[in-house]
Design a protein around this motif. Structure first.
Motif, PDB file in Angstrom:
ATOM      1  N   ALA A  31     -35.414  96.823  -6.447  1.00 30.95           N
ATOM      2  CA  ALA A  31     -34.537  97.986  -6.350  1.00 30.95           C
ATOM      3  C   ALA A  31     -35.285  99.251  -6.768  1.00 30.95           C
ATOM      4  O   ALA A  31     -35.201 100.293  -6.101  1.00 30.95           O
ATOM      5  N   VAL A  32     -36.057  99.147  -7.846  1.00 33.06           N
ATOM      6  CA  VAL A  32     -36.729 100.315  -8.422  1.00 33.06           C
ATOM      7  C   VAL A  32     -37.848 100.844  -7.528  1.00 33.06           C
ATOM      8  O   VAL A  32     -37.928 102.060  -7.269  1.00 33.06           O
ATOM      9  N   ALA A  33     -38.729  99.952  -7.058  1.00 32.53           N
ATOM     10  CA  ALA A  33     -39.872 100.418  -6.264  1.00 32.53           C
ATOM     11  C   ALA A  33     -39.423 101.141  -4.987  1.00 32.53           C
ATOM     12  O   ALA A  33     -39.891 102.251  -4.708  1.00 32.53           O
ATOM     13  N   PRO A  34     -38.488 100.590  -4.222  1.00 35.85           N
ATOM     14  CA  PRO A  34     -38.008 101.318  -3.045  1.00 35.85           C
ATOM     15  C   PRO A  34     -37.270 102.605  -3.416  1.00 35.85           C
ATOM     16  O   PRO A  34     -37.411 103.628  -2.728  1.00 35.85           O
ATOM     17  N   TYR A  35     -36.483 102.554  -4.476  1.00 34.32           N
ATOM     18  CA  TYR A  35     -35.761 103.756  -4.921  1.00 34.32           C
ATOM     19  C   TYR A  35     -36.743 104.894  -5.196  1.00 34.32           C
ATOM     20  O   TYR A  35     -36.518 106.038  -4.784  1.00 34.32           O
ATOM     21  N   GLU A  36     -37.836 104.566  -5.858  1.00 42.57           N
ATOM     22  CA  GLU A  36     -38.829 105.594  -6.180  1.00 42.57           C
ATOM     23  C   GLU A  36     -39.513 106.121  -4.917  1.00 42.57           C
ATOM     24  O   GLU A  36     -39.758 107.324  -4.794  1.00 42.57           O
ATOM     25  N   ALA A  60     -34.520  88.302 -16.250  1.00 41.08           N
ATOM     26  CA  ALA A  60     -35.886  87.795 -16.121  1.00 41.08           C
ATOM     27  C   ALA A  60     -36.795  88.823 -15.454  1.00 41.08           C
ATOM     28  O   ALA A  60     -38.003  88.842 -15.688  1.00 41.08           O
ATOM     29  N   SER A  61     -36.207  89.692 -14.631  1.00 38.29           N
ATOM     30  CA  SER A  61     -37.018  90.684 -13.919  1.00 38.29           C
ATOM     31  C   SER A  61     -37.415  91.860 -14.807  1.00 38.29           C
ATOM     32  O   SER A  61     -38.170  92.727 -14.374  1.00 38.29           O
ATOM     33  N   LEU A  62     -36.918  91.865 -16.043  1.00 39.16           N
ATOM     34  CA  LEU A  62     -37.286  92.914 -16.999  1.00 39.16           C
ATOM     35  C   LEU A  62     -38.306  92.424 -18.019  1.00 39.16           C
ATOM     36  O   LEU A  62     -38.757  93.198 -18.865  1.00 39.16           O
ATOM     37  N   ALA A  63     -38.686  91.161 -17.927  1.00 35.17           N
ATOM     38  CA  ALA A  63     -39.602  90.568 -18.901  1.00 35.17           C
ATOM     39  C   ALA A  63     -41.032  91.054 -18.678  1.00 35.17           C
ATOM     40  O   ALA A  63     -41.439  91.331 -17.544  1.00 35.17           O
ATOM     41  N   PRO A  64     -41.814  91.160 -19.762  1.00 35.73           N
ATOM     42  CA  PRO A  64     -43.208  91.593 -19.627  1.00 35.73           C
ATOM     43  C   PRO A  64     -44.019  90.724 -18.667  1.00 35.73           C
ATOM     44  O   PRO A  64     -44.827  91.239 -17.897  1.00 35.73           O
ATOM     45  N   THR A  66     -43.204  89.306 -15.989  1.00 38.17           N
ATOM     46  CA  THR A  66     -42.939  89.556 -14.575  1.00 38.17           C
ATOM     47  C   THR A  66     -43.241  91.001 -14.188  1.00 38.17           C
ATOM     48  O   THR A  66     -43.020  91.394 -13.035  1.00 38.17           O
ATOM     49  N   ASN A  67     -43.766  91.770 -15.138  1.00 40.92           N
ATOM     50  CA  ASN A  67     -44.070  93.172 -14.861  1.00 40.92           C
ATOM     51  C   ASN A  67     -45.485  93.578 -15.275  1.00 40.92           C
ATOM     52  O   ASN A  67     -45.754  94.761 -15.493  1.00 40.92           O
ATOM     53  N   GLY A  68     -46.360  92.570 -15.382  1.00 39.28           N
ATOM     54  CA  GLY A  68     -47.749  92.867 -15.708  1.00 39.28           C
ATOM     55  C   GLY A  68     -47.990  93.276 -17.140  1.00 39.28           C
ATOM     56  O   GLY A  68     -49.009  93.886 -17.452  1.00 39.28           O
ATOM     57  N   GLY A  69     -47.050  92.958 -18.030  1.00 42.65           N
ATOM     58  CA  GLY A  69     -47.224  93.278 -19.436  1.00 42.65           C
ATOM     59  C   GLY A  69     -46.115  94.178 -19.972  1.00 42.65           C
ATOM     60  O   GLY A  69     -45.246  94.630 -19.221  1.00 42.65           O
ATOM     61  N   PRO A  70     -46.146  94.442 -21.280  1.00 38.51           N
ATOM     62  CA  PRO A  70     -45.099  95.248 -21.909  1.00 38.51           C
ATOM     63  C   PRO A  70     -44.962  96.653 -21.335  1.00 38.51           C
ATOM     64  O   PRO A  70     -43.841  97.158 -21.185  1.00 38.51           O
ATOM     65  N   GLU A  71     -46.071  97.286 -20.980  1.00 38.39           N
ATOM     66  CA  GLU A  71     -45.989  98.650 -20.442  1.00 38.39           C
ATOM     67  C   GLU A  71     -45.261  98.670 -19.105  1.00 38.39           C
ATOM     68  O   GLU A  71     -44.440  99.557 -18.848  1.00 38.39           O
ATOM     69  N   GLY A  72     -45.558  97.680 -18.273  1.00 43.10           N
ATOM     70  CA  GLY A  72     -44.892  97.586 -16.987  1.00 43.10           C
ATOM     71  C   GLY A  72     -43.408  97.321 -17.138  1.00 43.10           C
ATOM     72  O   GLY A  72     -42.581  97.900 -16.421  1.00 43.10           O
ATOM     73  N   ALA A  73     -43.067  96.459 -18.095  1.00 39.89           N
ATOM     74  CA  ALA A  73     -41.661  96.153 -18.346  1.00 39.89           C
ATOM     75  C   ALA A  73     -40.912  97.385 -18.831  1.00 39.89           C
ATOM     76  O   ALA A  73     -39.767  97.639 -18.414  1.00 39.89           O
ATOM     77  N   GLU A  74     -41.556  98.159 -19.682  1.00 37.77           N
ATOM     78  CA  GLU A  74     -40.926  99.378 -20.202  1.00 37.77           C
ATOM     79  C   GLU A  74     -40.726 100.397 -19.081  1.00 37.77           C
ATOM     80  O   GLU A  74     -39.686 101.069 -19.008  1.00 37.77           O
ATOM     81  N   VAL A  76     -40.316  99.777 -15.838  1.00 41.66           N
ATOM     82  CA  VAL A  76     -39.237  99.333 -14.955  1.00 41.66           C
ATOM     83  C   VAL A  76     -37.876  99.571 -15.602  1.00 41.66           C
ATOM     84  O   VAL A  76     -36.923 100.015 -14.940  1.00 41.66           O
ATOM     85  N   ALA A  77     -37.784  99.290 -16.895  1.00 43.01           N
ATOM     86  CA  ALA A  77     -36.518  99.497 -17.602  1.00 43.01           C
ATOM     87  C   ALA A  77     -36.117 100.972 -17.585  1.00 43.01           C
ATOM     88  O   ALA A  77     -34.947 101.314 -17.364  1.00 43.01           O
ATOM     89  N   LYS A  78     -37.087 101.859 -17.793  1.00 40.93           N
ATOM     90  CA  LYS A  78     -36.801 103.295 -17.770  1.00 40.93           C
ATOM     91  C   LYS A  78     -36.417 103.759 -16.366  1.00 40.93           C
ATOM     92  O   LYS A  78     -35.531 104.597 -16.193  1.00 40.93           O
ATOM     93  N   ALA A  79     -37.083 103.187 -15.371  1.00 40.86           N
ATOM     94  CA  ALA A  79     -36.772 103.544 -13.990  1.00 40.86           C
ATOM     95  C   ALA A  79     -35.349 103.125 -13.624  1.00 40.86           C
ATOM     96  O   ALA A  79     -34.645 103.852 -12.922  1.00 40.86           O
TER      97      ALA A  79
END
Length: 231
Positions: A31-36, A60-64, A66-74, A76-79
């Motif tokens: 949802a986030v990548a296309p939205y952006e 599960a899609s907010l976990a580090p 599945t997002n390449g680490g904590p920075e990626g997870a953060e 996505v959550a902000k997005a």
């Protein structure tokens, strides 16, 4: 500026073959990548769900991992927080797809539960396909195409080249043995020409005005192709 309709799952679970409910919803990246991509191009987004319920993100899609680490997870959550349209969806059953320039379906296991049997969604898909306007569907969201089959089993999507979450990806994710049915199998049974790439690698398939992506990694590239089509 184009108006793009996001059709999203309205459930928070997926019923497995043994009857248990697996917590799910929509997959954040899809949802986030296309939205952006779309909003960066100046397009306007409207979210629709069955009943107009606020869509639930698969935790599960907010976990580090599945997002390449904590920075990626953060990130996505902000997005997701900035994706304000998620919090004010319209009712799918009241949507006129002719009022939009393109339609996009994010995935997650949620669509396997509700959109796979939703006739309102099927009407949106069929009308958009027939209109020639861009239709984007990613990962597990092609499950929604199953609802377009008529009483005789035929679907307007039969004969289209497309992709979606593969049997092998479902196996590696740990759900192939638990699922009541697998998406790749059902799309093939629908008469679609399923195109499979290596697991977890970006794979975008375009056939006429149908744009499909295989997995979460395909969501950004898929949106970029749709954005090109919109000009």
């Amino acid at each position: 500026m184009a108006k793009i309709l996001f059709v999203m799952t309205g459930v928070d679970h997926w019923t497995l073959a043994d009857g248990t409910r697996h917590p799910t919803g929509f997959w954040a990246e899809e949802a986030v990548a296309p939205y952006e991509v779309f909003t960066a191009a100046g397009h306007e987004i409207t979210v629709a769900t069955p009943g107009g319920v606020v869509p639930v993100v698969d935790r599960a899609s907010l976990a580090p991992e599945t997002n390449g680490g904590p920075e990626g997870a953060e990130r996505v959550a902000k997005a997701l927080e900035s994706f304000s349209e998620l919090r004010r969806p319209v009712k799918l059953e009241e949507v006129d797809p002719d009022g939009y320039d393109a339609v996009f379906y994010p995935g997650g296991h949620g669509p396997m539960e509700d959109l796979a049997v939703n006739t309102d969604s099927a009407a949106v898909l069929t009308r958009t396909l027939e209109s020639g306007r861009p239709l984007g569907v990613v990962c597990h969201a092609p499950a929604a195409l199953l609802a377009t089959a008529g009483e005789d089993g035929t679907s307007p999507f039969a004969g289209y080249r497309l992709t979606g979450f593969s049997n092998e990806e479902e196996r590696q994710a740990g759900f192939a043995e638990k699922a009541e049915w697998l998406l790749q199998d059902r799309l093939t049974e629908l008469g679609a020409d399923y195109v499979e790439a290596e697991p977890w690698t970006p794979n975008v398939v375009v056939d006429r005005n149908l744009y499909t992506g295989q997995n979460p990694a395909s969501s950004g590239p898929l949106a970029a192709e749709l954005a090109k089509a919109l000009g």
